[in-house]
Enzyme design. Structure first.
Site, PDB file in Angstrom:
ATOM      1  N   HIS A   1      20.656  -7.008 -25.014  1.00  0.00           N
ATOM      2  CA  HIS A   1      19.786  -7.109 -23.835  1.00  0.00           C
ATOM      3  C   HIS A   1      18.933  -8.373 -23.881  1.00  0.00           C
ATOM      4  CE1 HIS A   1      15.927  -6.061 -21.715  1.00  0.00           C
ATOM      5  NE2 HIS A   1      16.782  -5.746 -20.782  1.00  0.00           N
TER       6      HIS A   1
ATOM      7  N   SER B   1      20.175  -2.540 -16.880  1.00  0.00           N
ATOM      8  CA  SER B   1      20.754  -3.506 -17.815  1.00  0.00           C
ATOM      9  C   SER B   1      21.432  -2.784 -18.976  1.00  0.00           C
ATOM     10  CB  SER B   1      19.658  -4.433 -18.353  1.00  0.00           C
ATOM     11  OG  SER B   1      19.035  -5.124 -17.299  1.00  0.00           O
TER      12      SER B   1
ATOM     13  N   ARG C   1      19.604  -3.361 -27.694  1.00  0.00           N
ATOM     14  CA  ARG C   1      18.422  -4.146 -27.327  1.00  0.00           C
ATOM     15  C   ARG C   1      18.610  -5.623 -27.685  1.00  0.00           C
ATOM     16  NH1 ARG C   1      13.815  -3.703 -24.910  1.00  0.00           N
ATOM     17  NH2 ARG C   1      14.250  -1.499 -24.603  1.00  0.00           N
TER      18      ARG C   1
END
Lengths: 212, 212
Positions: free
Chosen positions: A41, A15, A38
């Site tokens: 994500h 990812s 992040r």
């Protein structure tokens, strides 16, 4: 329907590779990059590559504070649930959330203020270095700015990422002018998941989790 | 910096008015509209006006099930934390999340599957009508589709809103073809906050919370 049968442990790595690819040529300072990635994500929302703003040295200072055992205060139980408490505990840290305390509710009602406001006052009395992760309540940010400006609180970091349509944008700008170190998602976007993701991005830099 | 000093109780109402205004002339069926608006309220992301898809009668069936005491299963503690459990309890419902169970972790490790997969199998054994709120794990959705297709589970609703870049899009499409009633956020977007918001939107329709 074709699924890629890759190990769960590899999914996160993959990812982040996709995120890196789609961010293309954009440059971020090395300590900031893992935070931005992040958050993307966690949200699949690339707007955060533009929305997230950091006071100078915010990430380094926050990491140093956690290393020295700083605790984390959240405005909601969802942020608390999302933080990797096991990793935080490796450094002696704990997560506090006072929003559901009966005493907080009673005091808020009596004074005619929000529970978030009162819960920040409670947190400010904790006798340890503190990071704040605020994903929901503009009134929590407004209270934190007030406490900082009054010299009653010196936080190691304020993560200011409430989401919403009323007072949210303004409360974030207030934090950015308070003098406290901050990571803020400018504009309307944010949320409990974003606040937790930012804390985890700091923690994972500290334990050198693989890949990012 | 000018803040609008309006009562916290009015902020949500005001926010929904802004959302309604910005959605403009778009038409949504009346039972679906509060779900879409609450998700936008939770995310400040108007993409959900297009992303959210509903199987026919999904909202009505889910509400009827909750009214009859159905329980809710989540894939993460964040979804569990975000659901208004007090309102759910008025109808006899509870929220279950097996992801942190030691037995689940042990079995997942032994079988080489994810904890999410095993936790859905555990949930399927519960002897009450169930709604599933999945905000994180594509493998939870894959397992639910498998259980439904094998005739081992007849859920009242599957909320399929994991977020991410690997297997997420495909796992949602799988749910939409499983035959189970669903609310799905097509594409990459979603999250624990979105899953909880959808459950709460159902609950708030049932208690006629003011304004929306």
């Amino acid at each position: 329907m074709e699924f890629e049968f890759i190990k769960p442990a590899e999914i996160e790595k993959r990812s982040f590779e996709i995120i890196t690819e789609e961010l293309g040529e954009r440059f971020f300072p090395p300590e900031i990059e893992p935070v931005i990635k992040r958050v993307i994500h966690t949200s699949a929302d690339f707007d955060y590559a533009d929305n997230l703003v950091f006071s100078e040295g915010a990430v380094q200072r926050a990491i140093a504070a956690i290393k020295n055992g700083a605790h984390i205060v959240t405005d909601t139980s969802m942020v608390q649930a999302g933080i990797n408490k096991k990793t935080l505990a490796q450094f002696g840290g704990e997560v506090h959330c006072f929003i559901a305390d009966a005493a907080v509710a009673a005091e808020a009602k009596q004074r005619g203020v929000t529970r978030s406001t009162v819960s920040m006052e409670y947190a400010a009395k904790l006798d340890v270095p503190l990071l704040f992760a605020i994903g929901n309540a503009p009134t929590a940010l407004i209270e934190l700015a007030r406490l900082v400006e009054a010299g009653r609180l010196e936080p190691e970091l304020i993560i200011g990422v409430p989401v919403g349509f009323v007072n949210v944008v303004e409360s974030k700008e207030l934090i950015m002018r308070s003098g406290a170190p901050y990571i803020v998602a400018r504009g309307r976007k944010g949320g409990s998941n974003i606040a937790a993701a930012i804390v985890n991005a700091l923690l994972y830099q500290m334990v050198h989790r693989e890949g990012f």
